[in-house]
Design an enzyme around this catalytic site. Structure first.
Site, PDB file in Angstrom:
ATOM      1  N   ASP A  58     129.530 -99.692  20.673  1.00  0.00           N
ATOM      2  CA  ASP A  58     130.481 -98.812  21.339  1.00  0.00           C
ATOM      3  C   ASP A  58     129.808 -97.982  22.425  1.00  0.00           C
ATOM      4  OD1 ASP A  58     132.451 -99.804  19.741  1.00  0.00           O
ATOM      5  OD2 ASP A  58     132.635 -98.030  18.463  1.00  0.00           O
ATOM      6  N   GLY A  59     128.531 -97.627  22.231  1.00  0.00           N
ATOM      7  CA  GLY A  59     127.825 -96.851  23.249  1.00  0.00           C
ATOM      8  C   GLY A  59     127.733 -97.598  24.570  1.00  0.00           C
ATOM      9  N   LEU A  86     134.803 -86.349  14.733  1.00  0.00           N
ATOM     10  CA  LEU A  86     135.068 -86.607  13.311  1.00  0.00           C
ATOM     11  C   LEU A  86     133.972 -86.014  12.444  1.00  0.00           C
ATOM     12  CD1 LEU A  86     136.795 -88.020  11.151  1.00  0.00           C
ATOM     13  CD2 LEU A  86     135.440 -90.082  11.541  1.00  0.00           C
ATOM     14  N   ARG A  99     120.551 -72.640  17.776  1.00  0.00           N
ATOM     15  CA  ARG A  99     120.809 -71.554  18.697  1.00  0.00           C
ATOM     16  C   ARG A  99     122.321 -71.358  18.822  1.00  0.00           C
ATOM     17  NH1 ARG A  99     116.307 -70.705  17.797  1.00  0.00           N
ATOM     18  NH2 ARG A  99     114.553 -70.396  19.232  1.00  0.00           N
ATOM     19  N   ASP A 153     134.406 -87.986  24.544  1.00  0.00           N
ATOM     20  CA  ASP A 153     134.433 -86.535  24.410  1.00  0.00           C
ATOM     21  C   ASP A 153     133.592 -85.840  25.467  1.00  0.00           C
ATOM     22  OD1 ASP A 153     131.711 -86.867  23.393  1.00  0.00           O
ATOM     23  OD2 ASP A 153     132.605 -87.342  21.465  1.00  0.00           O
ATOM     24  N   ASP A 167     127.798 -73.111  17.863  1.00  0.00           N
ATOM     25  CA  ASP A 167     126.848 -74.054  18.466  1.00  0.00           C
ATOM     26  C   ASP A 167     127.455 -74.765  19.665  1.00  0.00           C
ATOM     27  OD1 ASP A 167     125.256 -73.318  16.385  1.00  0.00           O
ATOM     28  OD2 ASP A 167     124.866 -75.343  15.655  1.00  0.00           O
ATOM     29  N   THR A 182     137.316 -90.582  16.402  1.00  0.00           N
ATOM     30  CA  THR A 182     136.567 -91.211  15.305  1.00  0.00           C
ATOM     31  C   THR A 182     135.063 -91.202  15.579  1.00  0.00           C
ATOM     32  OG1 THR A 182     136.985 -93.378  16.344  1.00  0.00           O
ATOM     33  CG2 THR A 182     138.467 -92.701  14.562  1.00  0.00           C
ATOM     34  N   ALA A 183     134.639 -90.424  16.563  1.00  0.00           N
ATOM     35  CA  ALA A 183     133.209 -90.362  16.922  1.00  0.00           C
ATOM     36  C   ALA A 183     132.648 -88.983  16.541  1.00  0.00           C
ATOM     37  CB  ALA A 183     133.039 -90.674  18.409  1.00  0.00           C
ATOM     38  N   TYR A 184     132.051 -88.295  17.498  1.00  0.00           N
ATOM     39  CA  TYR A 184     131.362 -87.030  17.224  1.00  0.00           C
ATOM     40  C   TYR A 184     132.319 -85.985  16.642  1.00  0.00           C
ATOM     41  CZ  TYR A 184     127.851 -83.359  18.175  1.00  0.00           C
ATOM     42  OH  TYR A 184     126.929 -82.351  18.080  1.00  0.00           O
TER      43      TYR A 184
END
Length: 293
Positions: free
Chosen positions: A70-71, A189, A155, A145, A174, A185-187
């Site tokens: 997917d990347g 999620l 931090r 995203d 953050d 359905t990626a980050y």
């Protein structure tokens, strides 16, 4: 279709095999191949193949085939969406939410694509802009995203969110994940965001480790305009990231504007493809606690 674009990772043995398989398929169907330059550097090219930079594929191809995970498909999608060229993925990566064709089915499925026996979905992208002292200084699009984050592990950053010029909240966290339905359905999620069906015209806003228990993800209309303004820097070195692949540094008082990108991506899936079946198989929805039947 007369020209098929091809992008892959020939350094990976499995991907190289599939890249060569796609090239052989293109030749056997009497079509012309346009190979992305980095892909072409690692494989023997047919005599009539064209070598192109990735950003030129959309202008010269009728279809782009991406071999990888997917990347890989995310990177190509950002480049070709504006041209309206459909993209199909051969999965040589991990989950394969986007690259949905199995390598052992590539010839059969690509034949169906050429015959129109496939499922075409339009996925909208996000557009991110950095405005500094009233001037636009950077922009990029993102299929999954846009993330405004502290840039340094452990931090905290301060930010303010407005949607369609209406104040929403100030936050210490953050960072903030702004996700399309495709990216849900990626980050997003992993940060506790909602899973959204890809047909939804909506955007998810997901706080990253906020310093309040009442901060929760929200879902807003797809045509919303989000403005994230940075507060004092503190110890953070904030950045904005698109699909975790394109990054830019931020300064205090920068405003990150996020909205829908005007050009949707045309994404091809095999006939019978089901978003819910993908969730069942890739997110393990069918498993039972304790492993019982």
């Amino acid at each position: 279709m007369t020209t098929i674009g091809l992008v892959g990772r020939p350094g990976n043995p499995g991907a190289r095999e599939s890249v060569l398989g796609v090239l052989d398929f293109i030749s056997s169907r009497g079509l012309k191949a346009a190979i992305e330059a980095d892909t072409a550097a690692g494989i023997p090219l047919p005599a009539d193949a064209t070598r192109l930079p990735r950003e030129a594929l959309g202008r010269h191809c009728d279809l782009v085939v991406v071999v990888g995970g997917d990347g890989s498909l995310l990177g190509v999608s950002r480049e070709v969406a504006a041209a309206g060229v459909p993209v199909v993925g051969i999965n040589r990566g991990g989950l394969g939410f986007l690259a949905a064709i199995s390598p052992d089915q590539l010839r059969h499925e690509l034949d169906l694509v050429l015959a129109g026996e496939c499922h075409v979905e339009e996925r909208f992208l996000l557009q991110a802009e950095i405005h500094r002292s009233g001037e636009l200084v950077w922009s990029s699009n993102a299929l999954n995203d846009v993330v405004v984050h502290a840039g340094t592990m452990a931090r905290i950053m301060e930010l303010s969110l407005r949607i369609n010029d209406e104040f929403v909240y100030d936050q210490r966290s953050d960072g903030l994940i702004v996700s399309s339905p495709t990216g849900s359905t990626a980050y997003a999620l992993s940060a506790g965001g909602p899973i959204m069906h890809p047909d939804l015209d909506a955007i998810a806003v997901v706080p990253m480790f906020p310093h309040t228990l009442t901060a929760r993800p929200i879902v807003v209309p797809g045509d919303a305009r989000l403005d994230v303004t940075l507060g004092p820097p503190g110890d953070a070195t904030p950045q904005v990231s698109c699909d975790s692949q394109v990054d830019a540094d931020l300064q205090p008082d920068d405003r990150v504007r996020i909205s829908k990108y005007p050009h949707p991506l045309r994404m091809i899936f095999p006939r019978g493809h089901s978003f819910y079946e993908s969730c069942r198989s890739k997110l393990d929805w069918g498993s039972r606690l304790g492993g019982g039947s």
